[in-house]
Design a protein around this motif. Structure first.
Motif, PDB file in Angstrom:
ATOM      1  N   TYR A 127       1.262  -1.261   0.028  1.00 58.39           N
ATOM      2  CA  TYR A 127       0.013   0.079   0.252  1.00 58.39           C
ATOM      3  C   TYR A 127       1.006   1.492   0.113  1.00 58.39           C
ATOM      4  O   TYR A 127      -0.197   2.248  -0.417  1.00 58.39           O
ATOM      5  CB  TYR A 127      -0.292  -0.054   1.056  1.00 58.39           C
ATOM      6  N   ILE A 143      -6.756   1.648 -11.188  1.00 53.98           N
ATOM      7  CA  ILE A 143      -7.380   0.590 -10.222  1.00 53.98           C
ATOM      8  C   ILE A 143      -8.206  -0.287 -10.577  1.00 53.98           C
ATOM      9  O   ILE A 143      -9.286  -0.066 -10.621  1.00 53.98           O
ATOM     10  CB  ILE A 143      -7.821   1.648  -8.906  1.00 53.98           C
ATOM     11  N   GLU A 144      -7.597  -1.033 -10.459  1.00 53.66           N
ATOM     12  CA  GLU A 144      -8.355  -2.424 -10.687  1.00 53.66           C
ATOM     13  C   GLU A 144      -8.710  -3.180  -9.501  1.00 53.66           C
ATOM     14  O   GLU A 144     -10.196  -3.716  -9.686  1.00 53.66           O
ATOM     15  CB  GLU A 144      -7.367  -3.676 -11.987  1.00 53.66           C
ATOM     16  N   SER A 145      -8.108  -3.266  -8.701  1.00 52.61           N
ATOM     17  CA  SER A 145      -8.565  -4.111  -7.620  1.00 52.61           C
ATOM     18  C   SER A 145      -7.689  -3.663  -6.289  1.00 52.61           C
ATOM     19  O   SER A 145      -5.860  -3.497  -6.427  1.00 52.61           O
ATOM     20  CB  SER A 145      -8.142  -5.580  -7.772  1.00 52.61           C
ATOM     21  N   LEU A 146      -8.549  -2.780  -5.713  1.00 52.10           N
ATOM     22  CA  LEU A 146      -6.824  -2.180  -4.180  1.00 52.10           C
ATOM     23  C   LEU A 146      -7.076  -2.872  -2.678  1.00 52.10           C
ATOM     24  O   LEU A 146      -6.230  -2.658  -2.154  1.00 52.10           O
ATOM     25  CB  LEU A 146      -7.977  -0.425  -3.650  1.00 52.10           C
ATOM     26  N   PHE A 147      -8.081  -3.858  -3.041  1.00 50.10           N
ATOM     27  CA  PHE A 147      -8.177  -4.397  -1.760  1.00 50.10           C
ATOM     28  C   PHE A 147      -8.007  -6.463  -1.547  1.00 50.10           C
ATOM     29  O   PHE A 147      -8.235  -6.938  -2.943  1.00 50.10           O
ATOM     30  CB  PHE A 147      -9.965  -4.762  -1.469  1.00 50.10           C
ATOM     31  N   ILE A 148      -6.918  -6.937  -1.009  1.00 48.42           N
ATOM     32  CA  ILE A 148      -6.449  -7.628  -1.281  1.00 48.42           C
ATOM     33  C   ILE A 148      -7.433  -9.049  -0.246  1.00 48.42           C
ATOM     34  O   ILE A 148      -7.805  -8.546   0.907  1.00 48.42           O
ATOM     35  CB  ILE A 148      -5.354  -7.767  -0.172  1.00 48.42           C
ATOM     36  N   THR A 152      -5.872 -14.522  -1.052  1.00 46.96           N
ATOM     37  CA  THR A 152      -4.202 -14.316  -1.231  1.00 46.96           C
ATOM     38  C   THR A 152      -3.572 -14.055  -0.353  1.00 46.96           C
ATOM     39  O   THR A 152      -2.542 -14.221   0.431  1.00 46.96           O
ATOM     40  CB  THR A 152      -4.744 -12.615  -2.238  1.00 46.96           C
TER      41      THR A 152
ATOM     42  N   GLY B  50       1.887   2.222   6.684  1.00 46.25           N
ATOM     43  CA  GLY B  50       1.366   1.145   5.211  1.00 46.25           C
ATOM     44  C   GLY B  50      -0.415   0.817   5.785  1.00 46.25           C
ATOM     45  O   GLY B  50      -0.992   1.316   4.514  1.00 46.25           O
ATOM     46  N   ALA B  53      -1.557   4.231   4.792  1.00 47.18           N
ATOM     47  CA  ALA B  53      -1.435   3.919   3.022  1.00 47.18           C
ATOM     48  C   ALA B  53      -2.728   3.307   2.605  1.00 47.18           C
ATOM     49  O   ALA B  53      -3.367   4.539   1.690  1.00 47.18           O
ATOM     50  CB  ALA B  53      -0.142   3.813   3.079  1.00 47.18           C
ATOM     51  N   PHE B  54      -3.185   2.593   3.092  1.00 49.90           N
ATOM     52  CA  PHE B  54      -4.078   1.563   2.942  1.00 49.90           C
ATOM     53  C   PHE B  54      -5.358   1.883   2.896  1.00 49.90           C
ATOM     54  O   PHE B  54      -6.483   2.607   1.554  1.00 49.90           O
ATOM     55  CB  PHE B  54      -4.175   0.474   3.156  1.00 49.90           C
ATOM     56  N   SER B  63      -9.948   6.592  -9.672  1.00 48.82           N
ATOM     57  CA  SER B  63      -8.559   6.835 -10.661  1.00 48.82           C
ATOM     58  C   SER B  63      -9.860   7.513 -11.821  1.00 48.82           C
ATOM     59  O   SER B  63     -10.747   6.636 -11.617  1.00 48.82           O
ATOM     60  CB  SER B  63      -8.940   4.846 -11.212  1.00 48.82           C
ATOM     61  N   VAL B  67     -12.121   0.800 -15.630  1.00 50.13           N
ATOM     62  CA  VAL B  67     -11.840  -0.887 -15.575  1.00 50.13           C
ATOM     63  C   VAL B  67     -13.306  -1.730 -16.030  1.00 50.13           C
ATOM     64  O   VAL B  67     -14.159  -1.556 -14.683  1.00 50.13           O
ATOM     65  CB  VAL B  67     -11.042  -1.503 -15.230  1.00 50.13           C
ATOM     66  N   ILE B 187      -2.754  -0.940 -10.987  1.00 47.66           N
ATOM     67  CA  ILE B 187      -2.938  -1.616  -9.239  1.00 47.66           C
ATOM     68  C   ILE B 187      -3.869  -2.682  -9.649  1.00 47.66           C
ATOM     69  O   ILE B 187      -5.289  -2.703  -9.049  1.00 47.66           O
ATOM     70  CB  ILE B 187      -3.581  -0.382  -8.058  1.00 47.66           C
ATOM     71  N   LYS B 188      -3.901  -3.768  -9.449  1.00 50.80           N
ATOM     72  CA  LYS B 188      -3.721  -5.044  -8.949  1.00 50.80           C
ATOM     73  C   LYS B 188      -3.849  -6.016  -7.964  1.00 50.80           C
ATOM     74  O   LYS B 188      -2.332  -6.634  -8.160  1.00 50.80           O
ATOM     75  CB  LYS B 188      -3.893  -5.976  -9.762  1.00 50.80           C
ATOM     76  N   ALA B 189      -4.377  -5.693  -6.676  1.00 49.20           N
ATOM     77  CA  ALA B 189      -4.363  -6.044  -5.206  1.00 49.20           C
ATOM     78  C   ALA B 189      -4.381  -7.409  -5.164  1.00 49.20           C
ATOM     79  O   ALA B 189      -5.181  -8.806  -4.473  1.00 49.20           O
ATOM     80  CB  ALA B 189      -4.965  -5.194  -3.952  1.00 49.20           C
TER      81      ALA B 189
END
Lengths: 242, 236
Positions: A127, A143-148, A152, B50, B53-54, B63, B67, B187-189
């Motif tokens: 992050y 931003i395609e996906s921000l949350f993990i 995962t 961190g 930041a999140f 953005s 998408v 960004i692909k988490a």
């Protein structure tokens, strides 16, 4: 002064885990520093990139995913696993009441705790990198996906655990009985020969295609096997009472 | 396995190992400064940073580029198939007012309009000729229609550069600009190495640009369009 108090293995391990988790904390700081280094190094390129051409417009994608942080973490786990079994670390065992078995078990628990911490550090690093990229590349920031997803995170945890377990097993094997050392050397030699003779036969696709949870279970099963072997070898290399 | 992939695989690994060993040695030397307590505080601060930041990224990072979801990409794919079908049947009804991006009004002399197309990029732009009874002789309308140009769920239609359209020496010139490059930071988490291999079979990932832009030349019925390159197709 000798003590006749009989302390259970459980208590010894608990004390050792607490002691070691605090003592080896520098291992986590090295992970943080290396993640910062790799985070900065990949800040402009991302973990991976892809491109599409054709027509009068070509598109380049820099993907910011968890990959690079996970790769750094699994290598870190392997090295830390190895280092835990080195002489310098074993000397620390003398500070508390310990046997090789209790020390090995404590190392395993510390490795599991550190793997969990490593996942949190991965998330933090990721992050922080995302924030940096969002500030630098405002116009073409996607931003395609921000949350993990939790699955995962479980894959990350199990992978770090697995590599840590392999590191511990390797390190313990070389401190173990001669038979184990010879077996490990033979195994490594054969594995290297196999990799170089027929690299095409190593196919990880069926493993990659597994769902995240299934993959995590498999990782944890192999890690458990490595941990059990570590304890067994440590037990075998125990100074016997005659 | 050749030496090159092995080299590229082992160099980063070696680099990582060296970094860890240096950090380990440094850690030993700075043991007095970095006590376990201070190290723990440092790591906690890093984790809090961190987390901040999140939170910031979740609430404030926006953005402007949407998408498309896989289902939306599928829908777009179907739309392209329809457009292609209409075009192959010489039917211009797919050219809607909403897709118009620019119109050039041109004047020329005589009843013949030669067309010269300079397209070094082999652009996917389709050029069509249509008779329009409302246009006076000696005049023509060149209209650029832009349809979605989807690459990996991102619509590039706003980034596609317009061609240069002009008349010189009584010839209509259509010139395409040199290839433009667009760089996206995505960004692909997730774990891309897993998703990439898994999605190859499931997700529509290609580029749907075969009918992303169409240039229509409207001319009066009395005018003949001279296309020596054979790139202009008639449409009704």
């Amino acid at each position: 002064m000798q003590s006749l108090t009989n302390i259970s293995l459980n208590t010894i391990v608990k004390k050792q885990v607490k002691w070691k988790a605090q003592l080896y904390i520098s291992a986590l700081s090295s992970l943080v520093i290396s993640q910062i280094i790799f985070g900065v190094l990949t800040s402009s390129t991302g973990s991976g990139s892809s491109g599409h051409g054709g027509g009068n417009i070509s598109v380049q994608f820099s993907d910011y995913s968890l990959d690079i942080f996970l790769i750094v973490s699994v290598i870190w786990a392997f090295i830390v696993g190895l280092l835990f079994t080195t002489k310098a670390y074993r000397m620390d065992d003398l500070s508390v009441i310990s046997s090789r078995t209790s020390s090995a078990i404590a190392n395993i628990f510390v490795m599991i705790i550190y793997s969990f911490m490593a996942v949190i550090i991965i998330v933090s690093s990721y992050y922080l990198q995302v924030l940096g990229v969002s500030f630098m590349e405002k116009k073409f920031f996607v931003i395609e996906s921000l949350f993990i997803s939790p699955s995962t995170l479980i894959v990350c945890f199990s992978s770090i655990c697995l590599f840590g377990a392999i590191g511990l097993l390797f390190g313990t094997s070389f401190k173990g009985p001669v038979v184990v050392k010879i077996f490990v050397l033979m195994f490594m030699l054969l594995a290297l020969l196999f990799i170089f003779m027929s690299p095409g036969s190593i196919n990880l696709m069926p493993f990659i295609m597994l769902p995240n949870l299934m993959m995590s279970v498999l990782n944890l099963l192999v890690a458990s096997l490595c941990f059990s072997l570590t304890i067994w070898i440590a037990n075998k290399s125990e100074v016997s009472r005659k | 396995m050749t030496i090159t992939p092995l080299f590229f695989l082992f160099i980063p690994l070696l680099f990582l190992v060296v970094v860890f060993l240096i950090l380990n040695k440094l850690g030993e030397r700075t043991k007095n400064i970095w006590t376990p307590k201070r190290t723990m505080i440092g790591i906690t601060c890093y984790i809090i940073l961190g987390f901040t930041a999140f939170l910031y990224s979740s609430f404030f990072s926006e953005s402007t580029i949407p998408v498309l979801s896989p289902s939306e990409i599928k829908q777009a794919e179907k739309k392209f198939e329809r457009i292609q079908k209409y075009d192959q049947e010489y039917n211009s009804s797919y050219l809607k007012e909403g897709n118009k991006k620019k119109t050039w009004k041109i004047n020329f002399e005589g009843n013949t309009l030669p067309v010269v197309i300079n397209d070094d990029n082999y652009s996917s732009l389709k050029i069509r000729q249509r008779y329009n009874d409302t246009i006076e002789p000696g005049k023509a309308l060149v209209t650029y229609y832009q349809f979605p140009d989807i690459v990996e769920g991102i619509d590039l239609s706003d980034e596609v550069p317009l061609p240069n359209v002009y008349v010189a020496q009584n010839k209509l010139f259509i010139e395409f600009l040199s290839e433009q490059e667009v760089h996206y930071y995505r960004i692909k988490a997730t774990l891309d190495i897993l998703d990439f291999n898994r999605e190859i079979e499931h997700k529509p990932y290609g580029r749907y640009d075969s009918y992303s832009s169409v240039l229509v030349i409207d001319i009066p019925r009395s005018t003949e369009l001279e296309d020596s390159q054979g790139l202009v197709q008639y449409i009704d």
